[in-house]
Design a protein around this motif. Structure first.
Motif: not given
Lengths: 389, 322
Positions: A333-334, A359-362, A365, A368-369, A371, B288, B294
């Protein structure tokens, strides 16, 4: 019954016989003696001298012995002391002795020359002992100190402390307070302690004719190079000094240090992806470090790999880069984590705690965009399908 | 669908006037005044008391400014963020519950539509007008809180704190948008404004009070009778969270938690294996935290669009002449 009596008689005669056999053994000198180490002594005008005397009773029944002095020159004052108090008589047990001191106070204007003083002990019965003492008034032997060490040369590493036992003797007729000092190379720390005590001392009183053991502890600086280092121990009191040279044989020792080039112990890593950090392994010690093994401990399911995994040797003041590849677990977990890296050699190790920001992968994100874009497409579809006119 | 029915021109024709009119109507209406008073009463008290408490804090806190929003004062056990969690739906429902059906009841809809304005533009304009009103109100409230913090704490917020607080404002507006879309949907479905308001408020109450209990009951129903490992426990917990996240309020509060408490790493429990080596209390970097919340933000925005799309479809199929 008669037999028993006969046995008893036999036993009694055996018991009676034993003192007789003891008497027949090599003669134990019987009698009363007044003893001193130095029957002819030097005393100093205007000063007090203490003379140790022992009243020895060999094989006699105990008896109170009256003590007296004769032949004391005019103006002199001689006290008989026992246990620190003036005493008039002493009573040594059979085969025992009583310690006495003669406190001789010589007047300032005493003339040089030898004076005869007789110390006598008289019992109520016929027993008596005499001790003639020849006291010479003169210039006293100068204060003299002696010093010796049983182990004047010790060997060790820069991290060990060197302990020397030094015997300081007061060879003069006076009690002396002796100041202690030691001179070593720069940054060598020296401390004195008494015998088995732990208190640091700077001076120690020594009675006339006695010796005392003191302990000298020398701590070399950590970064000292291998070699022999002399330490000069000095004792001094009024008018007398003594010196002794002890030696430290410092053998080299390696010292590992693990860090990074710029000292920064943090880094970033992405979940499930490997990140490489460069560690720097250095030897700050004075000897080479052999067989260095790199290990690391990280959170569960993380992968830690070193390149190189092990080093054959690292010379003093040498630096080597070690790459470490850290792969956080897929399920990490980040956030900030601690991973500790360790370099281990024979008898030496160094560890560095590394703070890794995961850090987690983007990717999510972007999902999400996506969706939101799908929702907008639904809306546009509705507009296209149900738009009127 | 026959091609001949395809319309000509942009569906957004007339969007501007409708939006401006709605916006102006909202801002000047008595309802707006009441809602504003309501918001100030509910927002000001937690902020004032949390500021009182923060002024006595002497420990160095790198995110002191964000605590204004999240600190639950002793005297009043709700924080500003929690207060917003239930004021925003009320505001949004208040702004949207009669937006379409009042046009019906005043018989003005056919008059408006006789102008060169598409139905699409009318509905979108009404929605955007409401959303803009909501945004203006929330931004004003946000600025007041920020100003009060500056005045009373006497220290400027750091850049990252401003960024987090700004994202919090965005999340609040998105959350308001969901409820605005819901109330718009009900105002399209029901001709009576009272019914529409009742339904919207009922849905809000359902999500606010009943849904946590129902979600728990469902989770317990599906959970295995005996939980043997931490993984099973996590699976059950994840299911409970998934059900709870159907409620926009949960999404919003999680988003707030992630944004305003930078120490938040995850919303559920952690396995002991995942806890090893963790530095407790270390704040996440801003990006993060954003990645963490998000999905919640996505859910809010996508939910808003989908509900609006439903309202749109129903509105398009309705008979206007009445």
């Amino acid at each position: 019954m008669r037999r028993l009596i006969a046995l008893l008689v036999l036993l009694a005669s055996a018991a009676g016989a034993s003192p007789a056999t003891a008497q027949s053994q090599p003669a134990v000198m019987q009698g009363l003696f007044l003893l001193t180490d130095y029957p002819a002594q030097t005393v100093r005008a205007g000063e007090i001298t203490t003379i140790r005397v022992k009243l020895q009773n060999s094989g006699l029944a105990p008896e109170a012995m009256a003590l007296s002095l004769s032949g004391v020159p005019a103006g002199w004052k001689i006290d008989i002391l026992g246990g620190g108090q003036p005493v008039a008589s002493a009573m040594p047990g059979q085969n025992e002795s009583v310690s006495l001191q003669l406190r001789v106070e010589v007047p300032k204007d005493a003339r040089p020359g030898t004076q005869q003083v007789v110390l006598s002990a008289k019992g109520a019965r016929l027993q008596s002992a005499e001790l003639p003492l020849a006291l010479t008034v003169g210039t006293e032997a100068p204060a003299k100190l002696s010093m010796k060490s049983r182990l004047p040369s010790l060997r060790g590493t820069p991290r060990s402390s060197f302990e020397y036992t030094v015997t300081v003797g007061n060879d003069s007729g006076k009690d002396l307070t002796v100041a202690l000092s030691a001179q070593g190379p720069a940054n060598f720390q020296t401390t004195f302690t008494e015998g088995f005590g732990s208190n640091e001392i700077s001076s120690i009183p020594i009675e006339a004719g006695q010796t005392k053991d003191i302990k000298l502890k020398v701590t070399p600086p950590r970064d000292v190079k291998a070699g022999d280092y002399p330490v000069l121990v000095k004792v001094a009191s009024e008018g007398a000094t003594a010196e002794l040279r002890v030696t430290l044989q410092v053998s080299g020792q390696g010292r590992l240090a693990l860090s990074t080039k710029d000292g920064r112990l943090s880094g970033e890593a992405e979940v499930g992806k490997s990140s490489t950090y460069t560690l720097q392994l250095s030897n700050d010690g004075t000897a080479a470090v052999d067989d260095i093994e790199m290990t690391g401990s990280a959170p569960t399911n993380w992968k830690v790999e070193f390149n190189p995994k092990s080093l054959a040797a690292l010379a003093p003041n040498e630096k080597k880069d070690v790459q470490v590849v850290v792969t956080p677990s897929d399920k990490a977990i980040a956030g900030d984590y601690v991973a500790s890296f360790r370099a281990t050699a024979r008898g030496e190790s160094s560890a560095a705690d590394f703070r890794i920001t995961v850090t987690t992968s983007t990717l999510w994100g972007v999902v999400g965009i996506g969706i939101i874009a799908v929702a907008l497409l639904v809306l546009l579809g509705a507009v296209a399908r149900f738009g009127r006119r | 669908m026959p091609r001949s029915k395809a319309r000509q021109g942009s569906p957004f024709t007339g969007l501007g006037p409708v939006f401006m009119k709605e916006f102006a109507d909202h801002l000047s209406s008595a309802r707006m005044t009441v809602l504003l008073l309501f918001v100030i009463a509910f927002g000001a008290f937690p902020v004032a008391s949390s500021l009182q408490e923060l002024r006595t804090v002497s420990a160095a806190d790198p995110f002191l400014f964000l605590r204004i929003f999240t600190l639950a004062p002793e005297r009043m056990p709700i924080s500003f963020a929690l207060a917003l969690n239930f004021i925003i739906p009320l505001m949004a429902i208040g702004l949207g519950f009669d937006s379409v059906n009042s046009e019906f009841s005043r018989r003005t809809l056919s008059r408006v539509l006789s102008q060169p304005i598409y139905r699409d533009a009318l509905l979108l304009g009404k929605f955007l007008g409401g959303l803009a009103t909501l945004a203006v109100t929330l931004t004003a409230l946000w600025l007041i809180v920020f100003g009060a913090g500056l005045l009373l704490l006497g220290l400027p917020p750091r850049g990252v704190e401003v960024a987090r607080a700004a994202c919090f404002l965005m999340a609040a507006i998105a959350y308001g948008g969901v409820w605005l879309a819901v109330s718009l949907l009900f105002s399209v479905i029901f001709r009576s404004a009272a019914t529409s308001a009742l339904c919207a408020l009922g849905l809000w109450l359902f999500f606010f009070l009943l849904w946590p209990m129902i979600a728990e009951a469902i989770t317990l129903g599906f959970a295995p009778s005996q939980i043997r490992s931490a993984e099973e426990f996590l699976a059950v917990e994840q299911m409970g969270f998934a059900l709870l996240r159907l409620s926009p309020g949960t999404l919003f509060s999680e988003a707030v938690l992630g944004l305003l408490n930078p120490e938040t790493r995850t919303f559920g429990s952690l396995l002991p294996a995942q806890m090893r080596g963790v530095i407790p209390g270390a704040p996440l970097p801003f990006d993060q935290s954003l990645l963490l919340i998000w999905p919640q933000i996505t859910g809010l925005i996508a939910g808003m669009i989908v509900v609006f799309a439903a309202a749109y479809v129903i509105f398009q199929r309705e008979e206007v002449r009445a």
